[in-house]
Design a protein around this motif. Structure first.
Motif, PDB file in Angstrom:
ATOM      1  N   UNK A   1      15.623  25.651  73.089  1.00 36.77           N
ATOM      2  CA  UNK A   1      16.122  26.813  73.863  1.00 36.77           C
ATOM      3  C   UNK A   1      15.259  27.489  74.638  1.00 36.77           C
ATOM      4  N   UNK A   2      15.502  28.324  75.501  1.00 36.66           N
ATOM      5  CA  UNK A   2      14.684  29.326  76.244  1.00 36.66           C
ATOM      6  C   UNK A   2      14.127  30.214  74.890  1.00 36.66           C
ATOM      7  N   UNK A   3      12.751  30.575  74.836  1.00 36.92           N
ATOM      8  CA  UNK A   3      12.300  31.334  73.529  1.00 36.92           C
ATOM      9  C   UNK A   3      11.321  32.257  74.308  1.00 36.92           C
ATOM     10  N   UNK A   4      11.155  33.184  73.491  1.00 39.38           N
ATOM     11  CA  UNK A   4       9.914  34.353  73.474  1.00 39.38           C
ATOM     12  C   UNK A   4       8.931  34.192  72.170  1.00 39.38           C
ATOM     13  N   UNK A   5       7.644  34.548  72.303  1.00 39.74           N
ATOM     14  CA  UNK A   5       6.917  34.518  71.243  1.00 39.74           C
ATOM     15  C   UNK A   5       5.827  35.487  71.388  1.00 39.74           C
ATOM     16  N   UNK A   6       5.447  36.103  70.407  1.00 46.01           N
ATOM     17  CA  UNK A   6       4.125  36.954  70.301  1.00 46.01           C
ATOM     18  C   UNK A   6       3.153  36.418  69.447  1.00 46.01           C
ATOM     19  N   UNK A   7       1.976  36.345  69.721  1.00 44.79           N
ATOM     20  CA  UNK A   7       0.855  35.939  68.945  1.00 44.79           C
ATOM     21  C   UNK A   7      -0.494  36.657  68.779  1.00 44.79           C
ATOM     22  N   UNK A   8      -1.160  36.138  67.606  1.00 42.67           N
ATOM     23  CA  UNK A   8      -2.433  36.822  67.632  1.00 42.67           C
ATOM     24  C   UNK A   8      -3.525  35.973  67.482  1.00 42.67           C
ATOM     25  N   UNK A   9      -4.850  36.306  67.940  1.00 39.91           N
ATOM     26  CA  UNK A   9      -5.957  35.653  67.870  1.00 39.91           C
ATOM     27  C   UNK A   9      -7.186  36.351  67.608  1.00 39.91           C
ATOM     28  N   UNK A  10      -8.411  35.830  67.406  1.00 43.96           N
ATOM     29  CA  UNK A  10      -9.744  36.427  67.537  1.00 43.96           C
ATOM     30  C   UNK A  10      -9.800  37.498  66.408  1.00 43.96           C
ATOM     31  N   UNK A  11      -9.237  37.111  65.079  1.00 44.45           N
ATOM     32  CA  UNK A  11      -9.378  38.115  64.123  1.00 44.45           C
ATOM     33  C   UNK A  11      -8.731  39.506  64.367  1.00 44.45           C
ATOM     34  N   UNK A  12      -7.514  39.389  65.163  1.00 45.86           N
ATOM     35  CA  UNK A  12      -6.635  40.431  65.533  1.00 45.86           C
ATOM     36  C   UNK A  12      -6.827  41.233  66.522  1.00 45.86           C
ATOM     37  N   UNK A  13      -7.869  40.551  67.412  1.00 44.52           N
ATOM     38  CA  UNK A  13      -8.407  41.438  68.569  1.00 44.52           C
ATOM     39  C   UNK A  13      -7.828  40.834  69.947  1.00 44.52           C
ATOM     40  N   UNK A  14      -7.235  39.896  69.937  1.00 46.07           N
ATOM     41  CA  UNK A  14      -6.382  39.105  71.075  1.00 46.07           C
ATOM     42  C   UNK A  14      -4.991  39.076  70.863  1.00 46.07           C
ATOM     43  N   UNK A  15      -4.028  39.280  71.700  1.00 47.41           N
ATOM     44  CA  UNK A  15      -2.732  39.496  71.518  1.00 47.41           C
ATOM     45  C   UNK A  15      -2.246  38.397  72.692  1.00 47.41           C
ATOM     46  N   UNK A  16      -1.008  37.769  72.447  1.00 51.09           N
ATOM     47  CA  UNK A  16      -0.491  36.689  73.433  1.00 51.09           C
ATOM     48  C   UNK A  16       0.885  37.031  73.129  1.00 51.09           C
ATOM     49  N   UNK A  17       1.505  37.253  74.701  1.00 54.71           N
ATOM     50  CA  UNK A  17       2.911  37.242  74.868  1.00 54.71           C
ATOM     51  C   UNK A  17       3.502  36.310  75.633  1.00 54.71           C
ATOM     52  N   UNK A  18       4.477  35.446  75.288  1.00 49.53           N
ATOM     53  CA  UNK A  18       4.916  34.412  75.949  1.00 49.53           C
ATOM     54  C   UNK A  18       6.389  34.540  76.267  1.00 49.53           C
ATOM     55  N   UNK A  19       6.906  34.058  77.384  1.00 57.90           N
ATOM     56  CA  UNK A  19       8.234  33.794  77.641  1.00 57.90           C
ATOM     57  C   UNK A  19       8.316  32.710  78.408  1.00 57.90           C
ATOM     58  N   UNK A  20       9.346  31.944  78.232  1.00 57.90           N
ATOM     59  CA  UNK A  20       9.824  30.659  78.826  1.00 57.90           C
ATOM     60  C   UNK A  20      10.696  30.981  80.029  1.00 57.90           C
ATOM     61  N   UNK A  21      10.504  30.028  80.964  1.00 57.74           N
ATOM     62  CA  UNK A  21      11.276  30.162  82.173  1.00 57.74           C
ATOM     63  C   UNK A  21      12.876  29.680  82.095  1.00 57.74           C
ATOM     64  N   UNK A  22      13.728  30.628  82.149  1.00 58.49           N
ATOM     65  CA  UNK A  22      15.126  30.061  81.984  1.00 58.49           C
ATOM     66  C   UNK A  22      15.711  29.464  83.266  1.00 58.49           C
ATOM     67  N   UNK A  23      15.025  29.103  84.427  1.00 56.30           N
ATOM     68  CA  UNK A  23      15.502  28.430  85.516  1.00 56.30           C
ATOM     69  C   UNK A  23      16.139  27.148  85.236  1.00 56.30           C
ATOM     70  N   UNK A  24      17.108  26.798  86.177  1.00 55.48           N
ATOM     71  CA  UNK A  24      18.060  25.516  86.007  1.00 55.48           C
ATOM     72  C   UNK A  24      17.190  24.256  85.556  1.00 55.48           C
ATOM     73  N   UNK A  25      15.968  24.178  86.129  1.00 54.64           N
ATOM     74  CA  UNK A  25      15.209  23.028  85.856  1.00 54.64           C
ATOM     75  C   UNK A  25      14.278  22.995  84.618  1.00 54.64           C
TER      76      UNK A  25
END
Length: 410
Positions: A316-340
């Motif tokens: 499925x098209x998904x969203x995620x949040x993540x942590x790196x570098x001992x809690x000093x870096x944050x990642x926000x991700x969303x996939x594209x939901x376009x037809x292709x």
């Protein structure tokens, strides 16, 4: 519309044609192939990438946040009430954020209980600006994919007062002190209260109906609404009114509304108008620093390892949040939901992508038509969804994770 920012040429060339795009060794997890990068603010970068998944190539949108950068912070954004919804770009612009993604799964529909309106309230705990907004619904009342072993609705991702991000759990500790004794409190601004429980609704809830709080059971969301309910309005520490059924409409700041079902209803029914009542509630975590912001989401990566038991079949098209570098870096991700690209990722693949992007810990957030990543570039007056939401337009959601940073003019 796909963003047309200029690439950071040297880095982008390496990402597009060098190691990031090289064929992986046999049996190895492929690395994301980055196709664009743009600096939103010092310490905040936006990137686009592709990744070959089991159901077809996905197109991803990623915001990376350095929490050590001056003036950079994260917070939960929401429409001003727990029981309300708004588009991610609107939530971001209302607070002046430079980027945001959608957050927790939420009470989006109510097909099992005719006549009971959907509240729009999120599943898990929510903390915004240090303010504890709500607690988690029972596990059987949640929306979203199956949980991996050991996960629950109390799981959150957030940032502490120490400016370090972490995965945690927020558990409601509450009680209602009355002349009859102390009654346990099992809910705070939730669309579902535990069987036999008592839930508290404050001004943070908004004007949504409270009827849904007494429907379903702890193990079955579609179970009938309870036939035994009671509501008590406590204003300025005294019972102001009572009713046999939960009501609707805003809760004033000087009031708390208590909704009971089954045994909880029987306990509340013994109260009388004028009785003194004190409602105590607190969300407790396991960290050393209180959470300044938190949003519900179940873990998929912990301590640099993908969790066991994640779904490997349903993409499925998904969203995620993540942590790196001992809690000093944050990642926000969303996939594209376009037809292709709508085929998306399985939850297990989402975990692998987050690991490849650099996350040591990560959670799965609401996906499908909710998946949205909105960005406001330097010099732009408002934010725009950079992915294509799979429904063709932004879906109003319960909350989101927003990034705040001072932008430099072009």
């Amino acid at each position: 519309m796909r963003v047309a920012w200029a690439l950071v040429s040297a880095w982008a060339a390496l990402a597009g044609a060098g190691l990031a795009g090289a064929a992986p060794a046999q049996g190895a997890t492929p690395a994301p192939r980055f196709t664009a990068e743009h600096t939103l603010a010092p310490g905040v970068a936006y990137r686009e990438f592709t990744w070959p998944a089991s159901h077809g190539t996905v197109y991803g949108h990623l915001v990376t946040v350095d929490l050590r950068a001056p003036g950079v912070s994260l917070d939960l954004v929401y429409p001003g009430a727990v029981g309300a919804r708004a588009a991610v770009s609107r939530l971001a612009d209302a607070r002046g954020a430079v980027a945001a993604v959608n957050g927790d799964f939420f009470h989006i529909s109510e097909t099992q209980h005719p006549g009971v309106p959907a509240t729009g309230a999120p599943v898990g705990p929510a903390v915004s600006g240090g303010r504890q907004l709500k607690a988690a619904v029972p596990a059987g009342q949640r929306f979203g994919p199956a949980l991996p072993p050991g996960a629950g609705t109390e799981d959150v991702i957030g940032v502490g007062m120490d400016r370090r991000a972490r995965l945690d759990r927020l558990t409601l500790r509450g009680q209602v002190r009355t002349r009859l004794g102390t009654l346990p409190l099992s809910g705070l601004n939730q669309y579902a209260v535990a069987v036999d429980g008592i839930g508290a609704f404050t001004s943070d809830w908004g004007g949504a109906s409270r009827v849904r709080a007494t429907c379903g059971t702890d193990t079955q969301r579609s179970a009938p609404c309870s036939s035994e309910t009671f509501e008590v309005v406590v204003r300025n520490g005294r019972v102001a009114q009572v009713a046999d059924s939960p009501g609707e409409g805003p809760v004033t700041r000087d009031s708390v509304v208590l909704v009971g079902r089954e045994a909880g209803a029987r306990r509340l029914r013994q109260l009388r108008v004028g009785d003194r009542v004190r409602v105590e509630r607190q969300l407790t975590d396991t960290g050393r620093s209180p959470l300044a912001f938190a949003v519900g989401g179940f873990p998929i990566v912990r301590a640099d390892h993908r969790l066991d038991g994640l779904d490997t079949v349903t993409a499925a098209v998904r969203t995620s949040a993540g942590i790196g570098d001992g809690g000093r870096r944050f990642y926000l991700l969303a996939l594209d939901g376009g037809p292709e690209y709508r085929s998306g990722l399985t939850v297990a693949e989402l975990a692998e992508v987050m690991l490849e992007l650099g996350a040591d810990d990560a959670v799965n957030l609401d996906g499908g038509g909710s998946s949205t990543l909105a960005v406001r570039g330097p010099g732009e007056s408002g934010s725009t969804a950079r992915n294509h939401p799979s429904g063709g337009m932004e879906r109003p959601v319960a909350n989101g994770i927003a990034v705040f940073a001072p932008q430099q003019s072009r």
